[in-house]
Design a protein around this motif. Sequence first.
Motif, mmCIF file in Angstrom:
data_model
loop_
_atom_site.group_PDB
_atom_site.id
_atom_site.type_symbol
_atom_site.label_atom_id
_atom_site.label_comp_id
_atom_site.label_asym_id
_atom_site.label_seq_id
_atom_site.Cartn_x
_atom_site.Cartn_y
_atom_site.Cartn_z
ATOM 1 N N LEU A 112 0.825 -1.215 0.000
ATOM 2 C CA LEU A 112 0.000 0.000 0.000
ATOM 3 C C LEU A 112 0.856 1.261 0.000
ATOM 4 O O LEU A 112 0.516 2.259 -0.662
ATOM 5 C CB LEU A 112 -0.936 -0.017 1.207
ATOM 6 C CG LEU A 112 -1.852 1.198 1.380
ATOM 7 C CD1 LEU A 112 -2.806 1.325 0.201
ATOM 8 C CD2 LEU A 112 -2.624 1.091 2.693
ATOM 9 N N HIS A 159 2.073 1.853 -3.485
ATOM 10 C CA HIS A 159 0.971 2.206 -4.378
ATOM 11 C C HIS A 159 0.564 3.672 -4.207
ATOM 12 O O HIS A 159 0.387 4.401 -5.185
ATOM 13 C CB HIS A 159 -0.234 1.304 -4.119
ATOM 14 C CG HIS A 159 -1.409 1.607 -5.006
ATOM 15 N ND1 HIS A 159 -1.556 1.045 -6.254
ATOM 16 C CD2 HIS A 159 -2.473 2.435 -4.828
ATOM 17 C CE1 HIS A 159 -2.660 1.515 -6.814
ATOM 18 N NE2 HIS A 159 -3.235 2.355 -5.965
ATOM 19 N N VAL A 160 0.410 4.112 -2.957
ATOM 20 C CA VAL A 160 0.007 5.498 -2.705
ATOM 21 C C VAL A 160 1.115 6.460 -3.148
ATOM 22 O O VAL A 160 0.843 7.522 -3.716
ATOM 23 C CB VAL A 160 -0.347 5.694 -1.224
ATOM 24 C CG1 VAL A 160 -0.570 7.172 -0.895
ATOM 25 C CG2 VAL A 160 -1.591 4.885 -0.864
ATOM 26 N N LEU A 184 -6.122 6.822 -2.269
ATOM 27 C CA LEU A 184 -7.302 6.114 -2.756
ATOM 28 C C LEU A 184 -8.538 6.994 -2.603
ATOM 29 O O LEU A 184 -8.616 7.813 -1.679
ATOM 30 C CB LEU A 184 -7.517 4.828 -1.959
ATOM 31 C CG LEU A 184 -6.465 3.725 -2.053
ATOM 32 C CD1 LEU A 184 -6.839 2.577 -1.117
ATOM 33 C CD2 LEU A 184 -6.325 3.217 -3.471
ATOM 34 N N LEU A 214 -13.114 3.591 -1.764
ATOM 35 C CA LEU A 214 -12.176 2.472 -1.800
ATOM 36 C C LEU A 214 -11.365 2.388 -0.512
ATOM 37 O O LEU A 214 -10.976 1.298 -0.083
ATOM 38 C CB LEU A 214 -11.252 2.603 -3.015
ATOM 39 C CG LEU A 214 -11.946 2.632 -4.385
ATOM 40 C CD1 LEU A 214 -10.922 2.514 -5.500
ATOM 41 C CD2 LEU A 214 -12.981 1.525 -4.499
ATOM 42 N N THR A 215 -11.107 3.531 0.113
ATOM 43 C CA THR A 215 -10.459 3.515 1.428
ATOM 44 C C THR A 215 -11.358 2.823 2.444
ATOM 45 O O THR A 215 -10.890 2.033 3.272
ATOM 46 C CB THR A 215 -10.146 4.946 1.896
ATOM 47 O OG1 THR A 215 -9.272 5.577 0.956
ATOM 48 C CG2 THR A 215 -9.476 4.936 3.260
ATOM 49 N N ALA A 238 -3.815 6.002 3.428
ATOM 50 C CA ALA A 238 -4.412 5.579 2.163
ATOM 51 C C ALA A 238 -5.256 6.688 1.546
ATOM 52 O O ALA A 238 -5.296 6.849 0.320
ATOM 53 C CB ALA A 238 -5.261 4.329 2.375
ATOM 54 N N LEU A 283 -12.088 -1.970 -5.468
ATOM 55 C CA LEU A 283 -10.768 -1.741 -4.868
ATOM 56 C C LEU A 283 -9.714 -2.592 -5.551
ATOM 57 O O LEU A 283 -8.644 -2.100 -5.935
ATOM 58 C CB LEU A 283 -10.821 -2.064 -3.371
ATOM 59 C CG LEU A 283 -9.478 -2.069 -2.635
ATOM 60 C CD1 LEU A 283 -8.864 -0.673 -2.624
ATOM 61 C CD2 LEU A 283 -9.653 -2.591 -1.208
ATOM 62 N N HIS A 308 -9.201 -1.399 -9.130
ATOM 63 C CA HIS A 308 -8.517 -0.099 -9.133
ATOM 64 C C HIS A 308 -7.012 -0.262 -8.915
ATOM 65 O O HIS A 308 -6.207 0.284 -9.677
ATOM 66 C CB HIS A 308 -9.120 0.768 -8.032
ATOM 67 C CG HIS A 308 -8.488 2.116 -7.898
ATOM 68 N ND1 HIS A 308 -8.767 3.169 -8.750
ATOM 69 C CD2 HIS A 308 -7.592 2.598 -6.995
ATOM 70 C CE1 HIS A 308 -8.067 4.224 -8.386
ATOM 71 N NE2 HIS A 308 -7.353 3.907 -7.327
ATOM 72 N N THR A 309 -6.632 -1.016 -7.901
ATOM 73 C CA THR A 309 -5.206 -1.169 -7.608
ATOM 74 C C THR A 309 -4.510 -2.004 -8.672
ATOM 75 O O THR A 309 -3.364 -1.727 -9.031
ATOM 76 C CB THR A 309 -4.999 -1.793 -6.220
ATOM 77 O OG1 THR A 309 -5.696 -3.043 -6.141
ATOM 78 C CG2 THR A 309 -5.517 -0.877 -5.128
ATOM 79 N N GLN A 352 -4.112 0.296 -11.893
ATOM 80 C CA GLN A 352 -3.048 1.296 -11.779
ATOM 81 C C GLN A 352 -1.673 0.637 -11.724
ATOM 82 O O GLN A 352 -0.687 1.203 -12.167
ATOM 83 C CB GLN A 352 -3.268 2.157 -10.536
ATOM 84 C CG GLN A 352 -4.422 3.127 -10.699
ATOM 85 C CD GLN A 352 -4.414 4.203 -9.631
ATOM 86 O OE1 GLN A 352 -3.938 3.989 -8.527
ATOM 87 N NE2 GLN A 352 -4.958 5.353 -9.959
ATOM 88 N N SER A 355 -12.008 8.628 -8.509
ATOM 89 C CA SER A 355 -10.617 8.200 -8.465
ATOM 90 C C SER A 355 -9.721 9.292 -9.025
ATOM 91 O O SER A 355 -10.123 10.060 -9.892
ATOM 92 C CB SER A 355 -10.425 6.907 -9.270
ATOM 93 O OG SER A 355 -10.721 7.136 -10.620
#
Length: 417
Positions: free
Chosen positions: A100, A103-104, A110, A114-115, A208, A286, A289-290, A293, A333
């Motif tokens: 995470l 990713h952030v 996020l 999604l969070t 996040a 979620l 989305h992850t 990306q 997003s």
Amino acid sequence: MQITPLNPEDPPSLGDFELLGRIGQGGMGQVFLGESLGGEPAAVKVIKPSIVDSESRGRFAQEIEVLKTIWGPRIAAFLGADAEAEQPWLATEYVDGPDLARHVKTHGPLPSVLTAALGAVLAEALSAVHTQGLLHRDLKPANILLGPNGPKIIDFGLAAFTESHVSLTAPHQVVGTPICMAPEQAAGVKPLTSAVDVYALGALLLFAATGHYPHEAVTPYMVFHLVTDPDTAPDLSDAPGELLPLLTGMLAHGAKDRPSLTEVVQQCRSVIEGNGMKIAQARRRLTAHTAGQRHQVAPADAPGLPLPAPASDTDTKTAPATQDVPAPPLPDSPAPSPTVVETVPDLTDPPVQDSPDATPPTTGGPSCEPRREQPAPDRPPTMSRRPRQGTHTPRHSVQARRTAERLRAAYAASAPF
């Protein structure tokens, strides 16, 4: 995160796990990518030879016994260990995805829905761990892996049975990461309760949603001071308004003032349902989305790994022509970030591997390298088994692989969830 080749001094195997490459380095030793006899990928942690003594073996053996009791669909599974081996090792499930924190850092915070979905998933997983009489005690973004089937919690190396049963640390010793540590844990209060994981989850969700932690400072000692000071409120700036009540409660200074994990799940569901979505739908979004990306990132080639031979003219000519299909952004997003190339491994936490290589340039010149062979779905993307004598690996059309990838991306973009 790229996987680097084994060093000459690295063992070729440990127990029944063949070692394929290095994926990071932790506090107690090296972490390798391994594979079981049945082809199951694994993260294999090995204690540094320089610290292998009776005390470290005892701690390692105790850690193994704790990990054997931890289970759940959102927990990286325990696969095997040997504390008595010449090089003590521990194998857990390999989760193919970034953590995470990475990713952030790469793609930004996020969306609030999604969070909330992430909070519901992790709170439910931690609740199951707590019913086993365990605490994580070091929950942080780097210990959440965003895998292809959703987030998973890793690194229970600091987990311990509640202090009324057994402790893995000496009296008055503080263990954990300051930026996500509950005030009572930072102050060395014993025994700890499930509220420490609630606070850490709140800090993780704040990160996040905003990209920052409740307390930040130049040094860990200054963070400790801010965390333990009852007059210093957590920094909730930039937090979405619909998440503020949840985060305020989870980050309360007093342990008794924080909600239970069940209440956290319920509040996360309320946020999701307030946006006209069901919890199962939010969870799927979620993961989509992850994962979506993640494939915007083009990792650098791993040094020392052989590239496959270029595809033949026949392969290229017979492959169907395709056109890039842009995926529409998710509601609420952030805009897609530019392609990022990361080559420096994080040596503080076991890192994970990023997406397959981006499409190579089409013009000639020294930089025009052939595309790396795409692995099968059950194999980690950038590292393959060491070649064995007398074996043959079939090659597939480069263009056909790209076509399949784009079709999958187009299907995922048009899915109702």
